[in-house]
Design an enzyme around this catalytic site. Structure first.
Site, mmCIF file in Angstrom:
data_model
loop_
_atom_site.group_PDB
_atom_site.id
_atom_site.type_symbol
_atom_site.label_atom_id
_atom_site.label_comp_id
_atom_site.label_asym_id
_atom_site.label_seq_id
_atom_site.Cartn_x
_atom_site.Cartn_y
_atom_site.Cartn_z
ATOM 1 N N TYR A 1 4.890 -15.812 -14.077
ATOM 2 C CA TYR A 1 3.947 -14.753 -13.685
ATOM 3 C C TYR A 1 2.509 -15.176 -13.966
ATOM 4 C CZ TYR A 1 1.662 -10.173 -13.482
ATOM 5 O OH TYR A 1 0.819 -9.119 -13.173
ATOM 6 N N ALA B 1 0.802 -1.236 0.000
ATOM 7 C CA ALA B 1 0.000 0.000 0.000
ATOM 8 C C ALA B 1 0.824 1.270 0.000
ATOM 9 C CB ALA B 1 -0.936 -0.006 1.209
ATOM 10 N N ASN B 2 2.124 1.168 -0.076
ATOM 11 C CA ASN B 2 2.928 2.391 -0.034
ATOM 12 C C ASN B 2 3.061 3.056 -1.400
ATOM 13 O OD1 ASN B 2 4.762 -0.027 -0.472
ATOM 14 N ND2 ASN B 2 6.161 1.630 -1.009
#
Length: 313
Positions: free
Chosen positions: A193, A37-38
């Protein structure tokens, strides 16, 4: 792109106790935990929920960056009365995930929204601290452990809760290779991925099947769009083949901003339109059909069992 419902609006809940106070039951404010969340869409999701007066917990591996993000949120959303907290955990280190989740269990604070947002994309062949392939370890296994350990806090019948997992359209080319789950043979960064993002979708669907109705908890997953964020750090010039560079520059010109890319996460986390909706895959705030393998309940159940064994549940 902004969704019609569940954006930054919505009335705040009734006032509760001061941030840091011991939790009472029932709490009269909402709590949202967001991994990664930064920065990027995680930060934009946190900002939107803070504007709805959630108590927002920023789950990040770097404490300094998390504290900087908290200060920025407090500056951007001064009207939030519930506060912003930092949870230091590294999804590439299950020990740190387990330690933080255990403290959360001990404290017993209900969680209303969990957004499994953090991720890594198309990195070189790397391993987590626990020896897992990095993309599977961070994108899937770390979130698998975190979610399962927080389920008691997300399963309060009188408080509807939501689990939102950020996947990707890359799951369409993903395949769960149980014979080489850690991609140790002929590693391909994009294949790994795709597998990790398919694992996100399978996990969300299987979680939705396993959650009892009485838990009052939903689980959904999403494609955020092609977003210009730090997720593409391994695709930066100097880290890619020469022929990829013009394609990256071309693609960047048409990428969404982090704020645009966060809209489906915000929608699933907070919109009343999806109250009680579970086991769905969303794109642009609308449900879509995911890949055929993602609906294979046998694969999903096997992946769940294998994941539980790998993370030590």
């Amino acid at each position: 792109m902004r969704c019609a419902a569940g954006g930054d609006g919505g009335p705040p809940p009734a006032a509760g106790g001061p941030p840091g106070a011991a939790p009472a039951r029932p709490l009269n404010y909402r709590v949202a935990l967001i991994t990664g969340a930064n920065t990027g869409i995680g930060f934009e999701t946190a900002k939107a929920l803070a504007r709805q007066d959630y108590r927002v917990v920023l789950a990040c591996r770097n404490k300094e960056k998390a504290e900087a993000a908290r200060a920025k949120l407090q500056e951007l959303v001064p009207e939030n009365t519930r506060g912003v907290e930092v949870a230091v955990m590294d999804l590439a280190d299950l020990g740190s995930v387990r330690a933080w989740a255990q403290r959360a269990q001990d404290f017993g604070h209900p969680v209303d929204v969990l957004v499994n947002n953090a991720g890594v994309m198309a990195c070189p062949q790397m391993q987590t601290r626990d020896g897992f392939e990095m993309q599977l370890g961070v994108n899937h296994l770390g979130h698998f452990l975190l979610t399962n350990m927080l389920l008691p806090l997300l399963s309060t019948p009188e408080r509807p809760s939501r689990i939102v997992t950020v996947s990707s359209a890359a799951h369409y080319f993903g395949h769960i290779n149980f014979d080489d789950l850690q991609s140790q043979r002929n590693y391909d960064s994009w294949r790994a991925y795709g597998q990790s993002k398919l694992a996100n979708v399978l996990f969300s669907y299987e979680l939705a099947r396993r959650l009892p109705v009485g838990a009052n908890c939903t689980a959904n997953t999403l494609h955020p769009g092609v977003v210009d964020t730090e997720l593409a750090r391994y695709l930066l010039p100097g880290q890619t083949a020469w022929w990829q560079k013009p394609l990256l520059q071309f693609g960047k010109a048409f990428s969404l901003t982090p704020e645009q890319g966060a809209q489906t996460s915000i929608y699933l986390a907070s919109s009343p339109e999806v109250e009680g909706v579970t086991g769905k895959y969303y794109n642009k705030c609308r449900p879509e059909t995911s890949s055929s393998e993602s609906y294979d309940a046998t694969v999903a159940a096997r992946l769940w069992d294998v994941s539980a064994e790998l993370v030590g549940l």
